[in-house]
Motif scaffolding. Structure first.
Motif, mmCIF file in Angstrom:
data_model
loop_
_atom_site.group_PDB
_atom_site.id
_atom_site.type_symbol
_atom_site.label_atom_id
_atom_site.label_comp_id
_atom_site.label_asym_id
_atom_site.label_seq_id
_atom_site.Cartn_x
_atom_site.Cartn_y
_atom_site.Cartn_z
ATOM 1 N N TRP A 149 29.842 5.953 -7.176
ATOM 2 C CA TRP A 149 30.685 6.975 -7.046
ATOM 3 C C TRP A 149 32.209 6.573 -7.524
ATOM 4 C CZ3 TRP A 149 28.836 11.312 -5.150
ATOM 5 C CH2 TRP A 149 27.625 11.267 -4.401
ATOM 6 N N ARG A 150 32.782 7.983 -7.795
ATOM 7 C CA ARG A 150 34.246 7.555 -8.128
ATOM 8 C C ARG A 150 34.943 8.494 -7.450
ATOM 9 N NH1 ARG A 150 34.597 4.942 -13.304
ATOM 10 N NH2 ARG A 150 36.719 4.751 -12.734
ATOM 11 N N ALA A 151 36.362 8.143 -6.982
ATOM 12 C CA ALA A 151 36.979 8.831 -5.990
ATOM 13 C C ALA A 151 38.308 9.155 -6.670
ATOM 14 C CB ALA A 151 37.105 8.068 -4.539
ATOM 15 N N CYS A 162 33.539 2.074 0.972
ATOM 16 C CA CYS A 162 34.630 2.829 1.462
ATOM 17 C C CYS A 162 34.492 2.783 2.911
ATOM 18 C CB CYS A 162 34.684 4.212 0.840
ATOM 19 S SG CYS A 162 35.925 5.267 1.456
ATOM 20 N N ASP A 177 39.066 6.061 -10.181
ATOM 21 C CA ASP A 177 38.866 6.897 -11.050
ATOM 22 C C ASP A 177 39.484 6.547 -12.540
ATOM 23 O OD1 ASP A 177 41.340 7.769 -10.287
ATOM 24 O OD2 ASP A 177 40.732 9.880 -10.084
ATOM 25 N N ASP A 237 37.939 12.582 -2.340
ATOM 26 C CA ASP A 237 36.953 13.521 -3.057
ATOM 27 C C ASP A 237 35.962 12.572 -4.199
ATOM 28 O OD1 ASP A 237 35.758 15.647 -3.953
ATOM 29 O OD2 ASP A 237 37.306 16.215 -5.484
ATOM 30 N N TRP A 238 34.536 12.551 -3.646
ATOM 31 C CA TRP A 238 33.655 11.864 -4.451
ATOM 32 C C TRP A 238 32.900 12.636 -5.555
ATOM 33 C CZ3 TRP A 238 34.011 6.832 -3.722
ATOM 34 C CH2 TRP A 238 34.264 6.172 -2.745
ATOM 35 N N LYS A 239 32.794 11.923 -6.506
ATOM 36 C CA LYS A 239 31.892 12.392 -7.521
ATOM 37 C C LYS A 239 31.157 11.417 -8.331
ATOM 38 C CE LYS A 239 35.638 12.246 -10.990
ATOM 39 N NZ LYS A 239 36.542 12.997 -11.760
ATOM 40 N N LYS A 241 30.696 4.205 -2.082
ATOM 41 C CA LYS A 241 30.849 5.011 -0.893
ATOM 42 C C LYS A 241 30.803 4.101 0.503
ATOM 43 C CE LYS A 241 29.804 9.823 -1.282
ATOM 44 N NZ LYS A 241 28.690 10.984 -0.876
#
Length: 506
Positions: free
Chosen positions: A279-281, A233, A286, A253-255, A230
């Motif tokens: 974080w993966r986006a 980014c 991803d 869209d982050w997870k 993040k």
């Protein structure tokens, strides 16, 4: 008195003395056995320990050297091998690290600072945090001037150039540092002073610090040196806006993704399995090796940590970025916005190669703690041509030795400015005169030098008045005289000769 004497005598009875000797023998025996474990363990078919971060595994030493003769360093090599590979080394290190961290909030290595709430900090950032060993004004000017020369060379080729400096973790999150460390003022930090000086010289740069610090989220990893994805980014979005390049990976869209062991965690405990999520986006990082649908690796080395990474994306322009480890997580968030991108960790910066790739955008990214690099390692690029005809060339009795060496396509000239000429604004120029021969007239070429802060063996800066020239080899041939001149406002229209050397063509 008699009772006290009787008690004292009771303590030293033959039985008590015998027990004490027996306990001492047990203690010595146990200690010796523990000390022998590393050596004795090599006699059993137990898997040997290897550092997880070790690129190439240690092999048992040989009595013969690679040249075929006797290995005179056999005993030393054996000691190193036994020390580094005994089977229980990892567990002992891990146990010691856990105990010291849990009981004393300290690390078994001096490279790590144990912070609050599980935060770890790299000790190499302490000088910046505490305000120690800051660059001098001349040192800051050296760094900025070298970047200005690079910026001008890029602009002459129609390349958009900018500098991007990633702040240290404790610059942003000093509230997690131990209370015993008092933060110095940011105003006089290397980071702030260099950015101000770049602004004065008209060198484009991006100030990540304010944007990252204003975020309500912590954008750096707890147990790692670097920003999380993040944070990367946020930095990439600001950089692309500055470059006027559309961000094709904006607002993803982050997870939370799978965890990893942070680099600082590995420093203080190489056996640690304490993972921390990142974080993966979707569409950005991803897929395997942090790839995404919007970009992919262009070579056979799908590794964002490699020295040279090449990618293809959805944008229109080409990017070349000189970066350090902070750039690893920038690869997935910058690559989608460029048709092609190259990310290089190689130093000194090979600008000649970068220019040969014909990028439309050139970025220099560097961590705050590595800012002195710009003063100590000028970019490997031909020194700009200039003209000294407008000056009065004056000889000087104060001269320093000039060193000339070959380095790839260049001949490199190194030296220092004599103390008598060390003005704050002093610049250095080289006049290269090639004597005429039967087919060619005498040629005179003038060059502007890079500034160079000189370090000692401990990489501490000891002199901010060094210089360096990168001269194409074809410009220095046999019968070439090299004269070094210093110029300053204090010298008026004069440039003073501070060194010279005659090239014999070797």
């Amino acid at each position: 008195m008699n009772e006290k004497r009787d008690l004292s005598e009771a303590k030293n009875t033959p039985l008590t003395e015998k027990m004490n000797k027996h306990l001492m023998r047990i203690f010595v025996t146990v200690t010796l056995c523990l000390m022998l474990i590393p050596a004795v363990s090599h006699l059993f078919p137990v898997e040997k320990w290897q550092e997880p971060s070790q690129a190439s595994k240690l092999t048992s030493p040989s009595l013969t050297a690679s040249s075929g003769g006797l290995n005179i360093n056999y005993l030393r090599d054996s000691g190193t091998y036994l020390e580094k590979t005994f089977p229980f080394r990892g567990k002992l290190i891990g146990t010691a690290a856990a105990l010291k961290r849990g009981l004393f909030s300290s690390s078994i290595t001096n490279q790590v600072v144990i912070g609050k709430d599980g935060y770890l900090f790299y000790r190499d950032t302490l000088d910046d945090y505490l305000g120690f060993n800051r660059l001098s004004s001349r040192g800051i000017d050296n760094a900025a001037t070298n970047l200005k020369i690079l910026s001008e060379q890029a602009e002459e080729r129609g390349i958009k150039f900018t500098v991007a400096l990633a702040p240290n973790k404790n610059t942003l999150y000093g509230n997690y540092m131990p209370n015993r460390y008092l933060a110095a003022d940011f105003e006089h930090s290397n980071l702030n002073r260099l950015q101000r000086r770049l602004g004065d010289l008209g060198v484009p740069y991006v100030d990540f610090t304010k944007k990252l610090k204003s975020s309500k989220e912590v954008l750096y990893q707890k147990a790692d040196t670097h920003w999380n994805f993040k944070g990367a980014c946020v930095a990439a979005d600001q950089l692309l806006e500055h470059l006027q390049v559309d961000n094709l990976a904006k607002n993803p869209d982050w997870k939370l993704g799978a965890g990893f062991v942070g680099d600082i965690e590995k420093m203080q405990n190489p056996t640690s399995t304490l993972t921390e999520p990142n974080w993966r986006a979707e569409g950005i990082n991803d897929l395997e090796q942090f790839q995404g649908d919007l970009w992919e690796y262009a070579d056979d080395n799908p590794d964002a940590t490699a020295d040279l990474v090449q990618t293809t994306g959805q944008g229109e322009k080409n990017l070349f970025m000189f970066r350090d480890s902070f750039g690893n997580s920038l690869v997935p968030v910058l690559s989608p916005s460029f048709a092609a991108a190259q990310y290089s960790k190689l130093i000194p910066y090979d600008i000649t190669y970068a220019f040969s790739q014909e990028p439309e955008v050139l970025v220099v990214e560097r961590a705050e703690r590595l800012i002195p690099f710009f003063a100590t390692e000028p970019p490997a690029l031909a020194s700009p041509a200039t003209n000294l005809n407008a000056y009065e060339l004056v000889d000087s009795t104060d001269k320093e030795k000039v060193k000339l060496e070959k380095n790839g396509i260049f001949k490199v000239i190194d030296g220092t400015i004599p103390a008598a000429h060390r003005q704050g604004d002093v610049e250095v120029f080289a006049r290269i005169t090639t004597a005429k021969n039967e087919s060619q007239d005498t040629q005179i070429r003038d060059y502007q030098g890079y500034r160079k802060s000189i370090t000692n063996r401990n990489q501490q800066i000891v002199n901010d008045y060094g210089y360096r020239f990168y001269i194409p080899q074809s410009d220095i041939t046999a019968n070439t005289r090299i004269e070094i001149y210093a110029a300053s406002k204090a010298f008026g229209v004069q440039v003073r000769k501070i060194g010279e050397i005659q090239e014999n063509g070797n």
